[in-house]
Design an enzyme around this catalytic site. Structure first.
Site, PDB file in Angstrom:
ATOM      1  N   GLU A 250      13.724  58.653  35.332  1.00 43.16           N
ATOM      2  CA  GLU A 250      13.674  57.523  34.388  1.00 43.16           C
ATOM      3  C   GLU A 250      12.342  56.845  34.639  1.00 43.16           C
ATOM      4  OE1 GLU A 250      13.285  54.240  32.920  1.00 43.16           O
ATOM      5  OE2 GLU A 250      14.831  53.434  34.260  1.00 43.16           O
ATOM      6  N   CYS A 284      10.687  48.450  33.001  1.00 40.72           N
ATOM      7  CA  CYS A 284      10.241  49.671  32.335  1.00 40.72           C
ATOM      8  C   CYS A 284      10.422  49.604  30.820  1.00 40.72           C
ATOM      9  CB  CYS A 284      10.960  50.881  32.906  1.00 40.72           C
ATOM     10  SG  CYS A 284      12.768  50.770  32.843  1.00 40.72           S
ATOM     11  N   GLU A 385       0.987  51.508  30.327  1.00 44.79           N
ATOM     12  CA  GLU A 385       2.020  50.634  30.882  1.00 44.79           C
ATOM     13  C   GLU A 385       1.368  49.740  31.941  1.00 44.79           C
ATOM     14  OE1 GLU A 385       6.563  51.001  32.450  1.00 44.79           O
ATOM     15  OE2 GLU A 385       5.087  52.257  33.463  1.00 44.79           O
TER      16      GLU A 385
END
Length: 492
Positions: A250, A284, A385
């Site tokens: 993940e 996230c 990110e």
């Protein structure tokens, strides 16, 4: 001086083989809040051996599901009984505001209860086949599971992984993030307290480059589960091929939050703030790209900036604080670097953009809630990110443009759409290449529902829900001959 926090291997609290230690820092003021032993490959070897022995030769794998469930229910009760202490520890360790830590502890207990309940539910299928045969499948535990979690949700991520793994009958070698291990150490104390058998759950402390790498490569590990950055996830996937271990990842995200002109204005503004600034943006699934329809962009940005400037930033234990520090100096420097890139590449800094050093914030890793406008799709702050309180605003012309822009990313973890047109909302959400989506909301997460992403946000697996349980099982086909007689295939 207090004894450093120990690792828990084969039912015993042990120091690292090397005796090396690491100081754990409070990101709100850089004070040392604890010291823990720092593990390495040799500690991993001992922990994996214990987990292997417990899976292959103890009664754990064959224990009745109801007995395993009872242990998990007891763990949930024990965690709930010490909820205040756990929440306090999470604040000191990770920096998050107390109200967020309290939610995490509550969710962690609920996660344990969910998988405790799921462990006893029917899990198999029978098939009608074209012969006099009864065909069926059963699910069995995989074996030794290595689990590695990030620093943003230390306790909760531990439950997302350990609860389904243990419920299914696996054994575990668990590695918390090296900078936020304190709540996990405390939780392993609860596991000892409720009677989890020795070797079933093992805790190894240490850095990803050493402990994480050793777990990824280890030939006696049957599965590795990792939550964290995409670059690290790719390394784990590559390292796992030695014994073709099962891998679930993940990973990162750069999630779009799309607001159409017909959305409820104040609701959309409120969730736009929540999507990026909850958790200091260190989530996230954070809505780090805000896509606004052109006709409302100017008004929306003005209101968003007005409210962002009022967010109360401070130490997580301070009453009324809404946003805490970043987790470490390294993370703060990364975020500030990206803010600098945003300015350098030509975006407009609408608010924030600086480290906060006034008064109580002077020694902590605090960064202002930051919003960039006038962005382009090739900018670093739009593509990468950042994992911090930095929002990139993009402007679209129409529905097709919004969908194209939203999907123009290598990630595919999450996304949201705000509109009062139900048909449009469903068209847009179905077109998003993302695994977790919301309509007129953001960040809602449920133990009952799957969590995971598309593209470089994961490798196809899902956590939570029945999907999360299945990730820790193998499927076995069983065929029972109902007409026991020679087959007569050979004449001789």
């Amino acid at each position: 001086m207090a004894e450093p926090g120990r690792m828990y291997i084969d039912g015993v609290w042990v120091p690292s083989k090397s005796g090396a230690t690491r100081d754990i820092i409070n990101p709100a003021d850089q004070s040392v809040i604890g010291t823990v032993y720092e593990g390495a490959k040799e500690d991993v070897d001992v922990a994996v051996k214990a987990a292997r022995e417990a899976f292959d030769h103890s009664s754990w794998r064959e224990m009745k599901a109801g007995e395993r469930a009872a242990l998990l229910f007891a763990l949930a009760d024990a965690l709930e009984a010490e909820a205040k202490d756990f929440a306090h520890l999470e604040v000191l360790d990770s920096g998050k505001p107390l109200r967020e830590a309290e939610c995490d502890v509550s969710d962690a207990a609920n996660c344990l209860r969910y998988y405790a309940g799921l462990a006893t539910k029917p899990y198999g299928v029978t098939y009608d086949v074209p012969e006099d045969m009864q065909a069926l499948t059963v699910r069995e535990p995989i074996g030794v599971c290595a689990q590695i979690v990030p620093w943003n949700y230390p306790l909760l991520m531990a439950m997302w992984k350990m609860a389904p793994a243990l419920a299914a009958g696996n054994t575990v070698v668990f590695k918390p993030a090296e900078i936020t291990p304190l709540s996990t150490i405390k939780f392993f104390g609860l596991m000892e307290q409720v009677g989890i058998p020795k070797g079933v759950a093992n805790l190894v402390l240490g850095a990803g480059a050493t402990v994480g790498a050793a777990l990824s490569e280890h030939p006696d590990v049957d599965k590795i589960a990792f939550t964290g950055g995409t670059v690290t996830g790719k390394k784990i996937l590559a390292a796992s091929v030695g014994n073709l271990k099962r891998v679930s990842l993940e990973l990162g995200g750069k999630s779009p939050n799309i607001v159409f002109a017909d959305a409820d204005f104040e609701t959309a503004v409120d969730f736009a703030l929540f999507a990026i600034f909850a958790g200091q943006g260190q989530i996230c699934a954070a809505g780090s790209r805000l896509l606004l329809e052109k006709s409302i962009a100017e008004k929306f940005i003005a209101r968003l900036v007005e409210r962002a400037k009022k967010i109360k930033v401070g130490p997580g234990l301070m009453p009324g604080v809404e946003m805490g520090p970043l987790v470490s100096e390294r993370q703060m420097e990364k975020v500030l670097h990206y803010i600098g890139l945003g300015v350098q590449e030509g975006a407009t800094l609408a608010c924030g953009g600086h480290r906060m050093v006034e008064g109580d914030l002077a020694k902590g890793f605090f960064v202002e809630p930051t919003i960039f406008t006038d962005t382009t799709e090739d900018m670093s702050i739009v593509k990468d990110e950042i994992f911090g309180p930095v929002l990139a605003v993009q402007v679209f012309e129409d529905e097709a443009d919004a969908i194209r822009m939203a999907n123009n990313t290598r990630y595919g973890l999450a996304g949201a759409c705000f509109t009062q047109d139900g048909a449009k909302a469903m068209r847009v959400i179905k077109a998003l290449r993302a695994g977790i989506t919301w309509i007129n909301g953001y960040h809602s997460t449920y133990n009952e529902a799957p969590w995971g992403g598309y593209k470089e946000s994961g490798n196809g697996g899902r956590e939570l829900g029945t999907y999360g349980y299945e990730e820790y099982t193998e499927v076995k086909q069983i065929n029972v001959n109902l007409n026991v007689a020679p087959i007569g295939w050979f004449e001789g």
